[in-house]
Design a protein around this motif. Structure first.
Motif, PDB file in Angstrom:
ATOM      1  N   LEU A 191      -2.818  -1.095  -5.985  1.00 35.82           N
ATOM      2  CA  LEU A 191      -2.616  -1.962  -4.822  1.00 35.82           C
ATOM      3  C   LEU A 191      -3.058  -1.318  -3.517  1.00 35.82           C
ATOM      4  CD1 LEU A 191       0.825  -3.593  -5.703  1.00 35.82           C
ATOM      5  CD2 LEU A 191      -1.483  -4.425  -6.169  1.00 35.82           C
ATOM      6  N   GLY A 192      -3.681  -0.164  -3.611  1.00 37.26           N
ATOM      7  CA  GLY A 192      -4.233   0.461  -2.418  1.00 37.26           C
ATOM      8  C   GLY A 192      -3.399   1.614  -1.899  1.00 37.26           C
ATOM      9  N   VAL A 193      -4.076   2.601  -1.332  1.00 34.03           N
ATOM     10  CA  VAL A 193      -3.407   3.763  -0.753  1.00 34.03           C
ATOM     11  C   VAL A 193      -3.887   3.952   0.680  1.00 34.03           C
ATOM     12  CG1 VAL A 193      -3.092   4.912  -2.973  1.00 34.03           C
ATOM     13  CG2 VAL A 193      -5.169   5.348  -1.652  1.00 34.03           C
ATOM     14  N   LYS A 194      -3.070   4.647   1.462  1.00 38.34           N
ATOM     15  CA  LYS A 194      -3.402   4.899   2.862  1.00 38.34           C
ATOM     16  C   LYS A 194      -2.997   6.323   3.217  1.00 38.34           C
ATOM     17  CE  LYS A 194      -2.319   3.452   7.597  1.00 38.34           C
ATOM     18  NZ  LYS A 194      -1.487   2.556   8.444  1.00 38.34           N
ATOM     19  N   GLN A 248       0.850  -1.186   0.000  1.00 33.44           N
ATOM     20  CA  GLN A 248       0.000   0.000   0.000  1.00 33.44           C
ATOM     21  C   GLN A 248       0.891   1.243   0.000  1.00 33.44           C
ATOM     22  OE1 GLN A 248      -4.243  -0.306   2.059  1.00 33.44           O
ATOM     23  NE2 GLN A 248      -2.591  -0.562   3.524  1.00 33.44           N
ATOM     24  N   VAL A 249       0.447   2.268  -0.714  1.00 29.63           N
ATOM     25  CA  VAL A 249       1.234   3.490  -0.835  1.00 29.63           C
ATOM     26  C   VAL A 249       0.684   4.571   0.098  1.00 29.63           C
ATOM     27  CG1 VAL A 249       1.748   5.415  -2.391  1.00 29.63           C
ATOM     28  CG2 VAL A 249       2.045   3.076  -3.178  1.00 29.63           C
ATOM     29  N   PRO A 250       1.545   5.187   0.908  1.00 30.91           N
ATOM     30  CA  PRO A 250       1.090   6.310   1.737  1.00 30.91           C
ATOM     31  C   PRO A 250       0.827   7.530   0.868  1.00 30.91           C
ATOM     32  CG  PRO A 250       3.465   6.051   1.935  1.00 30.91           C
ATOM     33  CD  PRO A 250       2.977   4.897   1.100  1.00 30.91           C
ATOM     34  N   VAL A 251      -0.284   8.207   1.097  1.00 27.80           N
ATOM     35  CA  VAL A 251      -0.640   9.375   0.282  1.00 27.80           C
ATOM     36  C   VAL A 251      -1.085  10.522   1.178  1.00 27.80           C
ATOM     37  CG1 VAL A 251      -1.325   7.975  -1.703  1.00 27.80           C
ATOM     38  CG2 VAL A 251      -3.039   8.623  -0.006  1.00 27.80           C
ATOM     39  N   GLN A 252      -1.031  11.716   0.617  1.00 21.92           N
ATOM     40  CA  GLN A 252      -1.434  12.922   1.325  1.00 21.92           C
ATOM     41  C   GLN A 252      -1.840  13.969   0.295  1.00 21.92           C
ATOM     42  OE1 GLN A 252       1.745  14.747   3.621  1.00 21.92           O
ATOM     43  NE2 GLN A 252       0.309  15.585   5.118  1.00 21.92           N
ATOM     44  N   THR A 253      -2.874  14.734   0.591  1.00 18.40           N
ATOM     45  CA  THR A 253      -3.241  15.802  -0.331  1.00 18.40           C
ATOM     46  C   THR A 253      -2.148  16.866  -0.326  1.00 18.40           C
ATOM     47  OG1 THR A 253      -4.432  17.080   1.346  1.00 18.40           O
ATOM     48  CG2 THR A 253      -5.694  15.414   0.113  1.00 18.40           C
ATOM     49  N   VAL A 254      -2.014  17.579  -1.431  1.00 19.27           N
ATOM     50  CA  VAL A 254      -1.004  18.631  -1.517  1.00 19.27           C
ATOM     51  C   VAL A 254      -1.243  19.697  -0.451  1.00 19.27           C
ATOM     52  CG1 VAL A 254      -0.130  20.508  -2.965  1.00 19.27           C
ATOM     53  CG2 VAL A 254      -0.499  18.247  -3.954  1.00 19.27           C
ATOM     54  N   THR A 255      -2.503  20.043  -0.231  1.00 13.69           N
ATOM     55  CA  THR A 255      -2.821  21.063   0.776  1.00 13.69           C
ATOM     56  C   THR A 255      -2.312  20.658   2.149  1.00 13.69           C
ATOM     57  OG1 THR A 255      -4.795  21.722  -0.454  1.00 13.69           O
ATOM     58  CG2 THR A 255      -4.671  22.385   1.848  1.00 13.69           C
ATOM     59  N   ASP A 256      -2.574  19.415   2.543  1.00 11.99           N
ATOM     60  CA  ASP A 256      -2.098  18.938   3.844  1.00 11.99           C
ATOM     61  C   ASP A 256      -0.576  18.887   3.892  1.00 11.99           C
ATOM     62  OD1 ASP A 256      -4.643  18.724   4.775  1.00 11.99           O
ATOM     63  OD2 ASP A 256      -4.680  16.535   4.907  1.00 11.99           O
ATOM     64  N   PHE A 257       0.043  18.458   2.793  1.00 12.19           N
ATOM     65  CA  PHE A 257       1.504  18.375   2.755  1.00 12.19           C
ATOM     66  C   PHE A 257       2.125  19.751   2.964  1.00 12.19           C
ATOM     67  CE2 PHE A 257       5.531  18.365   0.309  1.00 12.19           C
ATOM     68  CZ  PHE A 257       6.209  17.369   1.005  1.00 12.19           C
ATOM     69  N   LEU A 258       1.555  20.768   2.335  1.00 13.72           N
ATOM     70  CA  LEU A 258       2.087  22.122   2.471  1.00 13.72           C
ATOM     71  C   LEU A 258       1.879  22.678   3.873  1.00 13.72           C
ATOM     72  CD1 LEU A 258       0.954  23.702  -0.928  1.00 13.72           C
ATOM     73  CD2 LEU A 258       3.259  22.981  -0.291  1.00 13.72           C
ATOM     74  N   GLU A 259       0.818  22.221   4.540  1.00  8.42           N
ATOM     75  CA  GLU A 259       0.495  22.737   5.871  1.00  8.42           C
ATOM     76  C   GLU A 259       0.984  21.825   6.994  1.00  8.42           C
ATOM     77  OE1 GLU A 259      -3.697  23.450   5.905  1.00  8.42           O
ATOM     78  OE2 GLU A 259      -3.600  25.023   4.373  1.00  8.42           O
ATOM     79  N   ASN A 260       1.750  20.783   6.640  1.00  6.40           N
ATOM     80  CA  ASN A 260       2.317  19.859   7.634  1.00  6.40           C
ATOM     81  C   ASN A 260       1.251  19.289   8.567  1.00  6.40           C
ATOM     82  OD1 ASN A 260       5.025  20.189   6.762  1.00  6.40           O
ATOM     83  ND2 ASN A 260       5.171  22.105   7.903  1.00  6.40           N
ATOM     84  N   LYS A 261       0.185  18.778   7.968  1.00  4.26           N
ATOM     85  CA  LYS A 261      -0.879  18.206   8.782  1.00  4.26           C
ATOM     86  C   LYS A 261      -1.517  17.043   8.038  1.00  4.26           C
ATOM     87  CE  LYS A 261      -4.723  21.013   7.022  1.00  4.26           C
ATOM     88  NZ  LYS A 261      -5.787  21.986   7.356  1.00  4.26           N
ATOM     89  N   LEU A 262      -2.273  16.247   8.760  1.00  2.42           N
ATOM     90  CA  LEU A 262      -3.052  15.167   8.157  1.00  2.42           C
ATOM     91  C   LEU A 262      -4.496  15.377   8.581  1.00  2.42           C
ATOM     92  CD1 LEU A 262      -2.984  12.582   6.464  1.00  2.42           C
ATOM     93  CD2 LEU A 262      -2.685  11.287   8.581  1.00  2.42           C
TER      94      LEU A 262
END
Length: 336
Positions: A304-307, A278-292
């Motif tokens: 194969l799935g994302v998390k 599984q691949v870890p993913v994050q929205t660009v907005t969250d990545f820029l703001e250092n948050k989940l």
């Protein structure tokens, strides 16, 4: 060809001269073995993974007719050395780590065309006191957008003419880059501000994100496109250059320090993804703001799935900050 190994989608772009004799010779050879003739005159020639498969089969059959012995599922375990000269290789079945039924093959010369991830070969060469020279490379993340968004940005009202790779104009791509100084990314080391390049790499219009590792404890991905580039997704790597100083900061030293640097973050990524590729993913907005945030994860071409994960914590801060600074610049260049 661009891309990585099996998953190469056949980007036939080079920096050594599009019309040089050597490049044209390669292109004509590809056409001889089954590639479409348009690669001889297209500005950005592209084969596609689906066209590579029969093309490589034709290459293999031609070599076999010339007497070449091609062995699949065979691992080179060691070099045979006599009086300081390589006289052969020792091989075994790659499906087993026990190296049963090894075989010695003599040769006049051995060419190790191993790519950049043959880590067992590097260790074997070190055991023979071979001089290996480390080089700088780049690490980063892969970013994915709806292809229609990229078409609209690049072509405006002509975007409707793309028609999933069957229209009058090609599926849109992009290429972006930025030179990052230490001040841009709030980054410093003992010798002063560090300067890095951050750029898009292996942009795959109408493509998909694919797995490139077979080790469940490590995770690495790439992008590919079929010949029509008809997928509804566009993806590209966004990478930052790293050097021996970065390897040493994590206590990795020696000629294969960069390999250990790679492995460290591939293991971290696998852990973030939760296993089973599984691949870890994050929205660009969250990545820029250092948050989940609790926002739902957008769909992805990766099968194969994302998390959801805090990718802003994957790399050291200087890499993350360089990526963040570059994304803001790219956002202005590509999307506005």
């Amino acid at each position: 060809m661009g891309g990585a190994g099996t998953w190469s989608d056949g980007k036939l772009v080079t920096r050594i001269g599009r019309n040089s004799n050597s490049v044209l010779s390669v292109m004509k050879t590809l056409v001889t073995f089954g590639a479409p003739e348009n690669i001889l005159f297209d500005g950005k020639p592209h084969l596609g993974t689906d066209r590579l498969v029969p093309l490589l089969r034709n290459f293999r059959q031609h070599l076999q007719r010339l007497g070449v012995d091609i062995r699949f599922g065979t691992r080179v375990d060691d070099l045979l050395v006599e009086n300081g000269n390589v006289v052969g290789v020792e091989v075994s079945d790659s499906r087993s780590n026990l190296k049963f039924n090894s075989q010695k093959l003599g040769c006049d010369a051995a060419v190790l065309a191993v790519g950049h991830s043959a880590r067992d070969i590097y260790q074997m060469l070190l055991s023979h006191d071979t001089i290996l020279v480390p080089k700088e490379f780049a690490v980063g993340l892969r970013i994915e957008h709806p292809q229609e968004l990229i078409n609209g940005i690049q072509y405006a009202e002509l975007a409707a003419e793309v028609r999933s790779g069957r229209g009058r104009i090609p599926v849109a791509d992009y290429k972006v880059g930025k030179y990052i100084s230490g001040d841009d990314a709030d980054e410093h080391c003992d010798s002063g501000p560090v300067k890095r390049s951050c750029y898009s790499f292996c942009m795959c219009p109408g493509g998909q994100v694919v797995l490139t590792t077979t080790n469940t404890s490590e995770l690495c991905i790439n992008g590919m496109s079929f010949s029509r580039r008809a997928s509804k997704w566009a993806n590209a790597a966004l990478v930052v250059t790293v050097s021996s100083k970065d390897f040493e900061s994590l206590n990795f030293h020696g000629p294969v320090a960069g390999v250990e640097f790679q492995r460290e973050f591939e293991r971290r990524a696998a852990t973030m993804g939760g296993g089973n590729f599984q691949v870890p993913v994050q929205t660009v907005t969250d990545f820029l703001e250092n948050k989940l945030s609790g926002a739902s994860i957008p769909p992805s071409s990766y099968r194969l799935g994302v998390k959801a994960a805090s990718l802003h914590e994957l790399f050291p801060s200087y890499i993350t900050e360089a990526l963040q600074s570059s994304i803001l610049t790219f956002d202005n260049e590509v999307f506005f």
